[in-house]
Design an enzyme around this catalytic site. Structure first.
Site, PDB file in Angstrom:
ATOM      1  N   LYS A   1       0.860  -1.207  -0.002  1.00 29.37           N
ATOM      2  CA  LYS A   1       0.270  -0.154   0.165  1.00 29.37           C
ATOM      3  C   LYS A   1       0.882   1.516   0.443  1.00 29.37           C
ATOM      4  O   LYS A   1       1.746   1.315   0.900  1.00 29.37           O
ATOM      5  CB  LYS A   1      -1.020   0.032   0.780  1.00 29.37           C
ATOM      6  CG  LYS A   1      -1.702   1.240   1.434  1.00 29.37           C
ATOM      7  CD  LYS A   1      -2.803   1.904   0.364  1.00 29.37           C
ATOM      8  CE  LYS A   1      -3.587   2.952   1.103  1.00 29.37           C
ATOM      9  NZ  LYS A   1      -2.448   4.123   1.380  1.00 29.37           N
TER      10      LYS A   1
ATOM     11  N   ARG B   1      -1.671   5.110  16.351  1.00 33.23           N
ATOM     12  CA  ARG B   1      -2.842   5.298  16.031  1.00 33.23           C
ATOM     13  C   ARG B   1      -2.859   4.131  14.753  1.00 33.23           C
ATOM     14  O   ARG B   1      -3.244   3.291  14.827  1.00 33.23           O
ATOM     15  CB  ARG B   1      -3.306   6.412  15.584  1.00 33.23           C
ATOM     16  CG  ARG B   1      -4.559   6.327  14.757  1.00 33.23           C
ATOM     17  CD  ARG B   1      -5.552   7.668  14.896  1.00 33.23           C
ATOM     18  NE  ARG B   1      -6.551   7.962  13.932  1.00 33.23           N
ATOM     19  CZ  ARG B   1      -7.275   8.685  14.213  1.00 33.23           C
ATOM     20  NH1 ARG B   1      -6.461  10.500  13.430  1.00 33.23           N
ATOM     21  NH2 ARG B   1      -8.767   8.949  13.505  1.00 33.23           N
ATOM     22  N   GLY B   2      -2.346   4.206  13.375  1.00 31.25           N
ATOM     23  CA  GLY B   2      -2.094   3.122  12.469  1.00 31.25           C
ATOM     24  C   GLY B   2      -2.174   2.386  12.770  1.00 31.25           C
ATOM     25  O   GLY B   2      -2.977   1.044  12.084  1.00 31.25           O
ATOM     26  N   GLY B   3      -0.543   2.280  13.148  1.00 33.57           N
ATOM     27  CA  GLY B   3       0.168   0.525  13.332  1.00 33.57           C
ATOM     28  C   GLY B   3      -1.595   0.118  14.903  1.00 33.57           C
ATOM     29  O   GLY B   3      -1.367  -1.165  14.628  1.00 33.57           O
TER      30      GLY B   3
ATOM     31  N   GLU C   1       6.181  -0.670  13.612  1.00 40.04           N
ATOM     32  CA  GLU C   1       7.077   0.140  14.453  1.00 40.04           C
ATOM     33  C   GLU C   1       6.592   1.500  13.896  1.00 40.04           C
ATOM     34  O   GLU C   1       6.276   1.824  13.297  1.00 40.04           O
ATOM     35  CB  GLU C   1       8.578   0.316  13.664  1.00 40.04           C
ATOM     36  CG  GLU C   1      10.010   0.745  14.266  1.00 40.04           C
ATOM     37  CD  GLU C   1       9.875   1.800  13.195  1.00 40.04           C
ATOM     38  OE1 GLU C   1       9.310   3.742  13.901  1.00 40.04           O
ATOM     39  OE2 GLU C   1      10.657   2.311  12.891  1.00 40.04           O
TER      40      GLU C   1
ATOM     41  N   CYS D   1      13.155   7.742  12.689  1.00 38.87           N
ATOM     42  CA  CYS D   1      12.436   7.533  13.849  1.00 38.87           C
ATOM     43  C   CYS D   1      13.138   7.814  14.816  1.00 38.87           C
ATOM     44  O   CYS D   1      12.720   7.241  15.978  1.00 38.87           O
ATOM     45  CB  CYS D   1      12.138   6.026  13.260  1.00 38.87           C
ATOM     46  SG  CYS D   1      11.176   5.927  12.000  1.00 38.87           S
TER      47      CYS D   1
ATOM     48  N   GLU E   1       6.075  11.527  21.339  1.00 38.58           N
ATOM     49  CA  GLU E   1       6.928  11.881  20.375  1.00 38.58           C
ATOM     50  C   GLU E   1       6.391  12.844  19.448  1.00 38.58           C
ATOM     51  O   GLU E   1       5.328  12.939  19.012  1.00 38.58           O
ATOM     52  CB  GLU E   1       7.534  11.001  19.526  1.00 38.58           C
ATOM     53  CG  GLU E   1       7.696  11.242  18.285  1.00 38.58           C
ATOM     54  CD  GLU E   1       8.037   9.744  17.003  1.00 38.58           C
ATOM     55  OE1 GLU E   1       9.009   9.922  16.478  1.00 38.58           O
ATOM     56  OE2 GLU E   1       7.320   9.357  17.179  1.00 38.58           O
TER      57      GLU E   1
END
Length: 384
Positions: free
Chosen positions: A39, A99-101, A120, A157, A247
């Site tokens: 994606k 949130r997405g992970g 990650e 990251c 973060e």
């Protein structure tokens, strides 16, 4: 080790190449023998399409079907959710927000047949400065951290987002030097506007707390450009406000002035899971602060001594992951040769005759592996 099957890979917003379409997730899944459905991140669809075309051509040129790799586009979260929920997908690789992970992880766990999600999801990568480092090489530390905080406009990251030291005159002088270097750094171009907006919001949120702004980060009028920032707070305020430990993705670091070494350890204990943590000091201080080392070992995937966390090497010993929420599986890495094991599973063949074993397990290949381990691998072993 046998391949799991088709793997869903989600391109990262901050690395259009290394953690995206042709990145480590794709490479390790293909190396394990899995097909990949990727994606693309909507922030860089053109780059993603160019890379996908190159991958599919390479597959065809080397005798594979080009459909070992497929690229999907779309702004909607529904595209990603449909991909994770598809019954043929066997694992997920993701680099992005918590949130997405977490949304992908929950969707994968809710399937009739749950699948692993290797997500990650970010880190503040705390740095702990012990007294000898502050007293003996303050100028070098200020310069090194200024470079590490601003490299890539803070879009790593592993950006050092928190710097902890015991408050005294020498520590204050180091921080003042670092602030002047951050203040002199020019604005940098972030990869897309949502990243820049998120950075501005994060800094403004921190400014509303018990935080002193040492280097300004006022928003610029130029598109995508972000000013580096340095903030300072006390150990007590940092421990008392969970939002200060979140973060801020971009070229910023929060300096935490601890009252003593005991408070420094409490700060480490209060940290969530991280990709990295760094200690600067002497070998003797590592022994003296063994409890700090033990705390951080429980909290991170990579522990550095007298270094800077933004340096990531693709090697056999690399660990790029960490306890939740840095990643969803602290036993794995998304960088380095061990990444291949995420997309393979072990199968044991008991009492099989040699001629019926998979080729990799037959006696001749076992001998070749022994020779490789002992530095005696020959050309014939490689060809076999």
């Amino acid at each position: 080790l046998v391949p799991l099957g088709p793997v869903a890979v989600f391109g990262a917003s901050n690395f259009p190449l290394a953690f995206s379409v042709p990145g480590g997730d794709t490479a390790s899944a293909l190396a394990a023998g899995c097909t990949v459905v990727c994606k693309a991140h909507p922030a860089h669809p053109g780059t993603s399409e160019l890379c996908a075309t190159a991958i599919r051509k390479a597959a065809s040129d080397t005798g594979f079907s080009e459909d070992v790799f497929t690229l999907l586009h779309g702004w909607s979260y529904d595209v990603g959710m449909a991909l994770v929920r598809h019954p043929l997908i066997t694992a997920v690789g993701f680099t992005g927000s918590l949130r997405g992970g977490r949304a992908l992880f929950d969707a994968a766990a809710a399937r009739p047949s749950p699948i692993p999600v290797y997500a990650e999801m970010g880190s503040v990568n705390p740095v702990f400065l012990l007294p000898s480092a502050v007293s003996s090489r303050a100028a070098a530390l200020a310069q090194g951290f200024a470079q590490s905080i601003t490299v890539g406009v803070g879009q790593f990251c592993t950006n050092p987002g928190v710097i902890v030291g015991v408050k005294d005159n020498q520590f204050d002088a180091l921080v003042t030097d670092l602030a002047s270097q951050i203040d002199a750094a020019p604005p940098g171009v972030m990869l897309y506007d949502q990243l820049r907006q998120g950075y501005d919001r994060g800094v403004e949120r921190a400014r509303s707390k018990q935080v002193e702004v040492l280097a300004p980060s006022t928003a610029t009028d130029a598109p995508l450009r972000a000013r580096p920032a340095l903030l300072r707070t006390s150990g007590a305020a940092f421990l008392g406000d969970a939002e200060l430990r979140e973060e801020i993705f971009g070229p910023v670091s929060v300096v935490v002035a601890a009252s003593d070494h005991a408070e420094m350890e409490r700060i480490a204990e209060g940290m969530e899971g991280q990709l990295t943590a760094t200690i600067h000091g002497t070998p003797e201080e590592l022994h003296a602060h063994a409890r700090l080392v033990a705390i951080l070992t429980r909290k991170v995937g990579r522990l550095l001594f007298n270094g800077y966390p933004t340096g990531v090497e693709v090697g056999h010993a690399m660990q790029h992951g960490g306890p939740y929420p840095a990643s969803t599986d602290s036993r794995s890495t998304s960088v380095g040769t061990a990444a291949i094991t995420r997309f393979a599973r072990p199968v044991a063949f008991q009492n099989f005759p040699d001629e019926s074993l998979p080729k990799a397990l037959r006696n001749g290949n076992t001998l070749g592996m022994w020779r490789m381990i002992n530095g005696k691998l020959s050309r014939d072993d490689v060809l076999a």
